[in-house]
Write an enzyme that holds these catalytic residues in place. Structure first.
Site, PDB file in Angstrom:
ATOM      1  N   ARG A 127       0.838  -1.195   0.000  1.00 44.62           N
ATOM      2  CA  ARG A 127       0.000   0.000   0.000  1.00 44.62           C
ATOM      3  C   ARG A 127       0.872   1.243   0.000  1.00 44.62           C
ATOM      4  NH1 ARG A 127      -5.048  -2.130   3.764  1.00 44.62           N
ATOM      5  NH2 ARG A 127      -5.231  -4.072   2.570  1.00 44.62           N
ATOM      6  N   ARG A 168       1.640   0.576  10.322  1.00 42.89           N
ATOM      7  CA  ARG A 168       1.312   1.105   8.996  1.00 42.89           C
ATOM      8  C   ARG A 168       2.530   1.037   8.096  1.00 42.89           C
ATOM      9  NH1 ARG A 168      -3.028   4.248   7.598  1.00 42.89           N
ATOM     10  NH2 ARG A 168      -3.475   4.632   9.796  1.00 42.89           N
ATOM     11  N   GLU A 170      -7.514  -1.495  14.773  1.00 44.00           N
ATOM     12  CA  GLU A 170      -8.033  -2.390  13.732  1.00 44.00           C
ATOM     13  C   GLU A 170      -7.020  -3.461  13.348  1.00 44.00           C
ATOM     14  OE1 GLU A 170      -9.217  -0.437  10.129  1.00 44.00           O
ATOM     15  OE2 GLU A 170      -9.071  -2.294   8.987  1.00 44.00           O
ATOM     16  N   SER A 200     -10.883  -6.414   8.959  1.00 41.72           N
ATOM     17  CA  SER A 200     -12.122  -5.837   8.446  1.00 41.72           C
ATOM     18  C   SER A 200     -12.894  -6.944   7.764  1.00 41.72           C
ATOM     19  CB  SER A 200     -11.822  -4.747   7.411  1.00 41.72           C
ATOM     20  OG  SER A 200     -11.656  -3.511   8.029  1.00 41.72           O
ATOM     21  N   ARG A 259       0.271  -6.565  12.520  1.00 37.26           N
ATOM     22  CA  ARG A 259      -0.423  -6.021  13.682  1.00 37.26           C
ATOM     23  C   ARG A 259      -0.644  -7.097  14.744  1.00 37.26           C
ATOM     24  NH1 ARG A 259      -4.629  -1.353  11.377  1.00 37.26           N
ATOM     25  NH2 ARG A 259      -2.969  -0.112  10.405  1.00 37.26           N
TER      26      ARG A 259
END
Length: 429
Positions: A266, A281, A353, A356, A395
């Site tokens: 990303r 991130r 988070e 999802s 994470r």
RNA sequence: GGAGUGAUGGCCGAGUAGGUCGAAGGCGCUCGCCUGCUAAGCGAGUAUACGGUCAAAAGCCGUAUCGAGGGUUCGAAUCCCUCUCACUCCGCCA
């Protein structure tokens, strides 16, 4: 050929309903009006050019007959020459109008499900349930990146030297932990949840990215290969959802359940300054992704089940988490309904988070032309697609390091993971 | 990277001196018939998308689709150009 995320025929019939539903995603009603105007222009041009083509086809047949009978056909030929010019002109118009309609349809967001709660931002996401005990420490819990650097299992400085910022390098037992988590998650989903393991290419073409809804709108969130129509995948969702693109499945092939491990890339455009340290991130992280292709009438039940399957990973790892429901203001463009699972991170004293779980209904299936047939005599229908992270591995590493840290700087390996760590129960200096 | 061959419907496979080809034939599949099971046999059917008609579905009408895009032509699966992909051989390589 017209791929669309929304059903243009449904919009024609119920424009007000779509305006109301899309207003919840902040789409102005004028956009729907503009879409319908373009659609009307397209259809009238299409009707006209098809009428002329029908004339040309019938006349051409007549010409063939005349020639066979050695009759003169030059008048017909001359007339059709003109009709041909007109067709060429109108075809161009049809193409333009159709492109305009497609542009609208490809950029409009998905319609949120009626059950999605209203809200302005992530602050308005209701908490559905909370699991596990938030750990109490007799000392000030440290951030995962501090723990990891001290244990020598993560080297961010050299990763920056080798590549750049927002990249990391796992080392020693850190690398082992990454690998153990991937294997553990894949085993859990394949053995307990009935998934088929998939290992896709990490590069996908433009059609695939249109299929999942990443293009045309979100190209700048991905890394594009220079000079090629290829992108690094932002998630295994892309290859797995596109696996059956442009295919018609028989009903007994459903549900399809794919569990895919991949790196995810990303660009993190627009996130400068956020989460600059550690594993939260990154431009590249690894993830086990779950993709479900299901019957439309089952997709909301499957969404609940899928969410539980992702939660099961955290439960097995004994990591405290909560599950929240995403409100309209926080819902992604492609999503009809979404749950986020957030893991507890002691150092930042917050839930973060880690998964999802989303039902896209037929949004992606339309774009990817992914269909099924209920029986031999019925027409193909679009399937519903869902996916959930099960889980994001970086994470998860962060959560294990922070939740399982001890005063002496060591970290307990969750019981379920010990066999995957070759019996190692604790990472120490 | 070099050389060559190829791309037709669910599958196999006809079809190139352009004309009624959405496309023969076979297989598969579906329905029916027949045979005291099965097999064989007989008959019928069997693409998709879009537009129109319809309250809607079915049906019907039309358009498009023989890898993709463009061109020639009154008319292209058939001729021309570009591209993509697959396969074979050579080279290179984990």
């Amino acid at each position: 050929m017209p791929y669309s995320m929304l059903d243009i025929r449904a919009i024609r019939q119920n424009p007000d309903e779509f305006k109301a539903k899309l207003a919840r995603k902040k789409v102005p009603a004028e956009v729907i009006d503009a879409l319908l105007a373009a659609d009307e222009a397209w259809r009238s041009a299409l009707a006209e050019v098809e009428r002329l083509k029908a004339l040309r086809n019938s006349t051409s047949e007549a010409i063939a007959v005349k020639k066979k009978n050695k009759e003169d056909a030059s008048a017909d030929i001359a007339r059709m020459r003109e009709v041909g010019e007109e067709i060429k002109r109108l075809d161009e118009m049809v193409r333009e109008q159709e492109a305009a309609v497609q542009e609208y349809l490809l950029t409009l967001p998905n319609v949120p499900h009626d059950s999605v709660p209203d809200g302005e931002s992530e602050a308005d996401n209701p908490v559905l349930r909370t699991w596990g005990e938030v750990p109490k420490f007799s000392f000030e819990p440290r951030a995962h990146f501090e723990i990891a650097e001290e244990l020598g299992i993560l080297d961010t400085e050299r990763a920056v030297k080798i590549t750049g910022s927002r990249f990391v390098l796992y080392k020693g037992l850190g690398s082992r932990l990454e690998r153990a988590l991937a294997a553990f998650m894949l085993d859990l989903h394949t053995d307990k949840h009935g998934y088929t393991e998939m290992f896709p290419a990490f590069i996908a073409n433009e059609d695939s990215l249109i299929g999942t809804g990443n293009l045309p709108k979100f190209g700048d969130e991905m890394f594009k290969l220079e000079g090629l129509p290829y992108y690094l995948i932002p998630t295994a969702e892309v290859p797995l959802t596109n696996y059956y693109r442009d295919e018609i499945l028989s009903v007994d092939q459903l549900p399809v359940k794919f569990a895919g491990y991949s790196s995810c890339f990303r660009s993190e455009a627009g996130s400068a300054g956020k989460d600059t340290r550690g594993l939260i991130r990154l431009h590249q992280f690894q993830k086990v992704e779950l993709v479900n292709l299901v019957l439309p009438e089952e997709s909301y039940n499957v969404l609940e089940q899928l969410t539980r399957e992702c939660e099961a990973v955290l439960q097995a790892l004994e990591l405290p988490y909560r599950t929240i429901e995403i409100c309209t203001g926080d819902l992604g463009s492609k999503d009809a309904k979404k749950y986020d699972i957030e893991v507890w991170l002691p150092a930042s004293n917050t839930y973060r988070e880690i998964s999802s779980c989303t039902n896209f209904e037929d949004f992606q299936a339309r774009r990817a032309n992914l269909r099924f047939r209920r029986d031999d005599s019925s027409r193909p229908e679009f399937a519903h697609t869902l996916n959930g992270s099960g889980l994001a591995i970086g994470r998860t590493v962060a959560a294990i390091l922070e939740n399982n840290q001890e005063a002496d700087g060591s970290v307990r390996i969750p019981k379920a993971l010990v066999p995957y760590m070759g019996g190692i129960e604790r990472i120490t200096k």
